[in-house]
Design a protein around this motif. Sequence first.
Motif, PDB file in Angstrom:
ATOM      1  N   GLY A 186     -12.453  39.132  13.950  1.00 43.53           N
ATOM      2  CA  GLY A 186     -11.566  40.183  13.426  1.00 43.53           C
ATOM      3  C   GLY A 186     -12.332  41.340  12.825  1.00 43.53           C
ATOM      4  N   ARG A 187     -11.588  42.300  12.307  1.00 43.47           N
ATOM      5  CA  ARG A 187     -12.223  43.414  11.600  1.00 43.47           C
ATOM      6  C   ARG A 187     -12.874  42.873  10.331  1.00 43.47           C
ATOM      7  NH1 ARG A 187      -8.887  46.138   9.123  1.00 43.47           N
ATOM      8  NH2 ARG A 187      -7.039  44.905   9.599  1.00 43.47           N
ATOM      9  N   PHE A 199     -17.351  37.407  15.116  1.00 42.55           N
ATOM     10  CA  PHE A 199     -17.159  38.458  16.113  1.00 42.55           C
ATOM     11  C   PHE A 199     -16.266  39.541  15.513  1.00 42.55           C
ATOM     12  CE2 PHE A 199     -17.181  34.293  18.148  1.00 42.55           C
ATOM     13  CZ  PHE A 199     -18.179  34.411  19.093  1.00 42.55           C
ATOM     14  N   GLY A 200     -16.616  40.797  15.726  1.00 39.85           N
ATOM     15  CA  GLY A 200     -15.685  41.847  15.298  1.00 39.85           C
ATOM     16  C   GLY A 200     -16.377  43.082  14.784  1.00 39.85           C
TER      17      GLY A 200
END
Length: 354
Positions: free
Chosen positions: A191-192, A216-217
Motif C-alpha cells: 500500500g501507500r 510493496f508500495g
Amino acid sequence: MLKILFLSTSVGSLGSGQGGGVELTIQNLAQEFRRRGHQLEVVAPEGSWLNNIPVTTITGNLQVPVQTQSREVPICLPDNSVLANMWDYARRVQHKYDLLVNFAFDWLPFYLTPFIETTIAHFISMGSMTVASDRIMQQIIQQYPGTFGVYTQSQADTFPFAADCEILSSAIDLSLYQFNNTPEASLAWLGRIAPEKALEDAVAAVNITGIPLKIFGKIQDQDYWEQICRDFPDAPIDYQGFLSTEKLQQELGKCRALLMTPRWIEAFGNVAIEALACGVPIIAYRRGGPSEIVKDGQTGWLVEPDSISGLVEAINQIDQIERQLCRQQAEEQYSLEALGDRFEAWFKKLVINN
Ligand code: UDP
C-alpha cells in the motif's frame, strides 16, 4: 449505450500510485465499461496512463492529499490547479456526455455540481476527512439524491449521510492475478507508505515473530518511512518498491499472508482482493473495509484493531487458512462483471432520473 466522462483524482497522475486504490478502480471501470460498448473518456492529470485505454491529460499543479491534513484545514487549491483545469475541460465538453463521474475527494467538484448541467455521479473513495468536505457533500447529496457512490458500508458510516450512499464495493480483473498455492515463508505488506496505513504495526509484529516481511508500495511520506526504519533497525523487512500489477501479483502470490494494519477507517482496501485473487490469506484489523472483506477463519484472520499481539497470534495460525478458498472468494465476489453490473445499474438510474 451510455456516453460517460470520468474525471480522475487530482492528487497524482494515474499509474503513479499517489492516488492509491482509486487508480485501480478507474482502470477497472474504464476497461469494463468499454468492454460493454459504452462510450467513455477518461480525464486525468498530465503523465497519466491506463492499460489499453487512452487518457485525456490535463496540465496543472496537483492537490495535496486531504488525509495528510487536519480535519479543520481550509479549502485549498494550488496556483494553476489541475483539478480546476480538469473541471474547466468538463464544463466545456459536458454536452457530449450523458454523465460525468467524479473520482476526486476534493471540495471543488462538489461545489461545482449545481453549475454544471450534465448529471454528475460522485464516487467517494475515502471516509470522512474534513469539516469542509463533509459540509459540501451533505449539501450536494440533499440537492441531488442518489448521486453518491462509496466502496463499503463502514466507509459510508463515517459520513452524516450514510443512508443515502450507493454501496458499490470493488473488483479486479481476475485474469491478471494468478493463484499461487506454494508460497514462501515471507509475509507481505502492500500500500501507500503513509501514517494512516500504520505500516509500523506490521513491522512491530514481524520484529517479534522473525518472519520476513516484504513491503510493496509508493513511499508517500519519506520521513514516516525513515522513522520506521530507525525504530526497528533489526526487523526482517525488505522494501521492494512500487510495482506494476503484473509484477506485484507475481511477488504477492509468493507470500504466506498479507498484513493490513490501517489506523484509519480504510474505505475498502483494494490490496485485500488482489491478495485473495492470488490465494493469499489476509490478516487485518477488524475495522473499515477489510472487516467486510475478510471471512474470519476462512480467508484470513480479523484481529483486534491496533493489537500487535493479535497480529502475532494470527500470523502463527496462518497455515489453518486454505489458499484455494481465498481465490474462490475473489472469483465469487470481486469480478469485474459484478462490479460493472452494479455501476451500470447506478449510472442508468441517474441518467433516467435526471
Ligand atoms: N499498488 C501497486 N503496486 C504496489 C503497491 C500497491 O500497484 O507496489 C496499488 C494496489 O494495487 C492498490 C493500491 O496501490 O490498487 C492501494 O489501494 P488501496 O485501496 O489498498 O488503498 P488506498 O491507497 O486507496 O488507501
